[in-house]
Design a protein around this motif. Structure first.
Motif, PDB file in Angstrom:
ATOM      1  N   LEU A   1       0.839  -1.188   0.000  1.00  0.00           N
ATOM      2  CA  LEU A   1       0.000   0.000   0.000  1.00  0.00           C
ATOM      3  C   LEU A   1       0.878   1.244   0.000  1.00  0.00           C
ATOM      4  O   LEU A   1       1.799   1.363   0.804  1.00  0.00           O
ATOM      5  CB  LEU A   1      -0.904   0.008   1.224  1.00  0.00           C
ATOM      6  CG  LEU A   1      -1.765   1.249   1.433  1.00  0.00           C
ATOM      7  CD1 LEU A   1      -2.814   1.380   0.337  1.00  0.00           C
ATOM      8  CD2 LEU A   1      -2.429   1.198   2.805  1.00  0.00           C
ATOM      9  N   VAL A   2       0.577   2.163  -0.887  1.00  0.00           N
ATOM     10  CA  VAL A   2       1.293   3.443  -0.951  1.00  0.00           C
ATOM     11  C   VAL A   2       0.482   4.536  -0.261  1.00  0.00           C
ATOM     12  O   VAL A   2       0.997   5.275   0.579  1.00  0.00           O
ATOM     13  CB  VAL A   2       1.570   3.845  -2.406  1.00  0.00           C
ATOM     14  CG1 VAL A   2       2.226   5.228  -2.473  1.00  0.00           C
ATOM     15  CG2 VAL A   2       2.432   2.800  -3.095  1.00  0.00           C
ATOM     16  N   ALA A   3      -0.801   4.646  -0.633  1.00  0.00           N
ATOM     17  CA  ALA A   3      -1.641   5.704  -0.076  1.00  0.00           C
ATOM     18  C   ALA A   3      -3.108   5.366  -0.284  1.00  0.00           C
ATOM     19  O   ALA A   3      -3.453   4.640  -1.214  1.00  0.00           O
ATOM     20  CB  ALA A   3      -1.332   7.045  -0.746  1.00  0.00           C
ATOM     21  N   GLY A   4      -3.944   5.899   0.599  1.00  0.00           N
ATOM     22  CA  GLY A   4      -5.380   5.724   0.472  1.00  0.00           C
ATOM     23  C   GLY A   4      -6.093   7.041   0.741  1.00  0.00           C
ATOM     24  O   GLY A   4      -5.560   7.918   1.430  1.00  0.00           O
ATOM     25  N   VAL A   5      -7.291   7.177   0.172  1.00  0.00           N
ATOM     26  CA  VAL A   5      -8.076   8.402   0.360  1.00  0.00           C
ATOM     27  C   VAL A   5      -9.530   8.023   0.590  1.00  0.00           C
ATOM     28  O   VAL A   5     -10.058   7.097  -0.028  1.00  0.00           O
ATOM     29  CB  VAL A   5      -7.920   9.349  -0.847  1.00  0.00           C
ATOM     30  CG1 VAL A   5      -8.433   8.718  -2.136  1.00  0.00           C
ATOM     31  CG2 VAL A   5      -8.583  10.687  -0.601  1.00  0.00           C
ATOM     32  N   SER A   6     -10.177   8.753   1.498  1.00  0.00           N
ATOM     33  CA  SER A   6     -11.565   8.474   1.831  1.00  0.00           C
ATOM     34  C   SER A   6     -12.492   8.984   0.736  1.00  0.00           C
ATOM     35  O   SER A   6     -12.086   9.683  -0.190  1.00  0.00           O
ATOM     36  CB  SER A   6     -11.904   9.133   3.166  1.00  0.00           C
ATOM     37  OG  SER A   6     -11.789  10.543   3.057  1.00  0.00           O
ATOM     38  N   THR A   7     -13.768   8.662   0.884  1.00  0.00           N
ATOM     39  CA  THR A   7     -14.753   8.989  -0.149  1.00  0.00           C
ATOM     40  C   THR A   7     -14.810  10.487  -0.444  1.00  0.00           C
ATOM     41  O   THR A   7     -14.879  10.881  -1.604  1.00  0.00           O
ATOM     42  CB  THR A   7     -16.142   8.514   0.268  1.00  0.00           C
ATOM     43  OG1 THR A   7     -16.447   9.066   1.567  1.00  0.00           O
ATOM     44  CG2 THR A   7     -16.214   6.995   0.371  1.00  0.00           C
ATOM     45  N   GLY A   8     -14.756  11.307   0.598  1.00  0.00           N
ATOM     46  CA  GLY A   8     -14.843  12.741   0.416  1.00  0.00           C
ATOM     47  C   GLY A   8     -13.518  13.415   0.144  1.00  0.00           C
ATOM     48  O   GLY A   8     -13.463  14.624  -0.097  1.00  0.00           O
ATOM     49  N   GLY A   9     -12.447  12.645   0.210  1.00  0.00           N
ATOM     50  CA  GLY A   9     -11.123  13.196  -0.068  1.00  0.00           C
ATOM     51  C   GLY A   9     -10.486  13.917   1.101  1.00  0.00           C
ATOM     52  O   GLY A   9      -9.432  14.545   0.932  1.00  0.00           O
ATOM     53  N   LEU A  10     -11.096  13.835   2.281  1.00  0.00           N
ATOM     54  CA  LEU A  10     -10.570  14.596   3.412  1.00  0.00           C
ATOM     55  C   LEU A  10      -9.640  13.791   4.301  1.00  0.00           C
ATOM     56  O   LEU A  10      -8.860  14.360   5.075  1.00  0.00           O
ATOM     57  CB  LEU A  10     -11.737  15.138   4.258  1.00  0.00           C
ATOM     58  CG  LEU A  10     -12.654  16.123   3.536  1.00  0.00           C
ATOM     59  CD1 LEU A  10     -13.760  16.600   4.470  1.00  0.00           C
ATOM     60  CD2 LEU A  10     -11.866  17.313   2.998  1.00  0.00           C
ATOM     61  N   ALA A  11      -9.711  12.485   4.223  1.00  0.00           N
ATOM     62  CA  ALA A  11      -8.851  11.629   5.045  1.00  0.00           C
ATOM     63  C   ALA A  11      -7.934  10.838   4.141  1.00  0.00           C
ATOM     64  O   ALA A  11      -8.393  10.177   3.200  1.00  0.00           O
ATOM     65  CB  ALA A  11      -9.707  10.692   5.893  1.00  0.00           C
ATOM     66  N   MET A  12      -6.623  10.923   4.420  1.00  0.00           N
ATOM     67  CA  MET A  12      -5.632  10.203   3.637  1.00  0.00           C
ATOM     68  C   MET A  12      -4.713   9.434   4.569  1.00  0.00           C
ATOM     69  O   MET A  12      -4.501   9.833   5.720  1.00  0.00           O
ATOM     70  CB  MET A  12      -4.783  11.179   2.811  1.00  0.00           C
ATOM     71  CG  MET A  12      -5.516  11.849   1.664  1.00  0.00           C
ATOM     72  SD  MET A  12      -6.551  13.231   2.186  1.00  0.00           S
ATOM     73  CE  MET A  12      -5.293  14.457   2.499  1.00  0.00           C
ATOM     74  N   ASN A  13      -4.157   8.360   4.065  1.00  0.00           N
ATOM     75  CA  ASN A  13      -3.127   7.642   4.802  1.00  0.00           C
ATOM     76  C   ASN A  13      -2.014   7.281   3.839  1.00  0.00           C
ATOM     77  O   ASN A  13      -2.259   7.115   2.634  1.00  0.00           O
ATOM     78  CB  ASN A  13      -3.697   6.401   5.487  1.00  0.00           C
ATOM     79  CG  ASN A  13      -4.247   5.385   4.521  1.00  0.00           C
ATOM     80  OD1 ASN A  13      -5.328   5.551   3.973  1.00  0.00           O
ATOM     81  ND2 ASN A  13      -3.488   4.317   4.293  1.00  0.00           N
TER      82      ASN A  13
END
Length: 116
Positions: free
Chosen positions: A47-59
Motif C-alpha cells: 500500500l502506498v496511499a489511500g483516500v476516503s470517499t470525500g477526499g478529506l482523510a488520507m493515509n
C-alpha cells in the motif's frame, strides 16, 4: 463492469516529480475509498496511499510520507497520486484499487522508473 485505468507513469530522474491518474468506471465512485499500491520486481505489492470517499482523510506508507500526495476528483471519477522528490526505490508498477463488497478491483498498472 468495474474498470480502473491508470496512466501517467514513465521514466523520471531522482528528485523529480510525476503525477499518476486512475480513471474509474462502472461503479458509484463517490461512495468508495480509493487506494494506490505498488509492486517492485521480486517484492510483494504494498500500500502506498489511500483516500476516503470525500477526499478529506488520507493515509500513507511511511516510505512516501511528505513526498507523495493522494487526491481525488469525484466529479471526474479520478484519483491521483502526486509523486515528488522521487527516489530509485520508488521504481515499481503502480496500481489503483477499490474494494466493493467482498471483492477488490485493480487496474492494469502504470510503470514508474526512477533513474538517472
Amino acid at each position: 463492469q468495474v474498470q480502473l485505468v491508470e496512466s501517467g507513469g514513465g521514466l523520471v530522474q531522482p528528485g523529480g516529480s510525476l503525477r499518476l491518474s486512475c480513471a474509474a468506471f462502472g461503479f458509484r465512485f463517490i461512495n468508495y475509498d480509493m487506494s494506490w499500491y505498488r509492486q517492485a520486481p521480486g517484492k510483494e505489492r504494498e500500500l502506498v496511499a489511500g483516500v476516503s470517499t470525500g477526499g478529506l482523510a488520507m493515509n500513507y506508507a511511511d516510505s512516501v510520507k511528505g513526498r507523495f500526495t493522494i487526491s481525488r476528483d469525484n466529479a471526474k471519477n479520478t484519483v491521483y497520486l502526486q509523486m515528488n522528490s522521487v527516489r530509485p526505490e520508488d521504481t515499481a508498477m503502480y496500481y489503483c484499487k477499490v474494494g466493493i463488497g467482498w471483492r477488490d478491483f485493480w487496474g492494469q498498472g502504470t510503470q514508474v522508473t526512477v533513474s538517472s
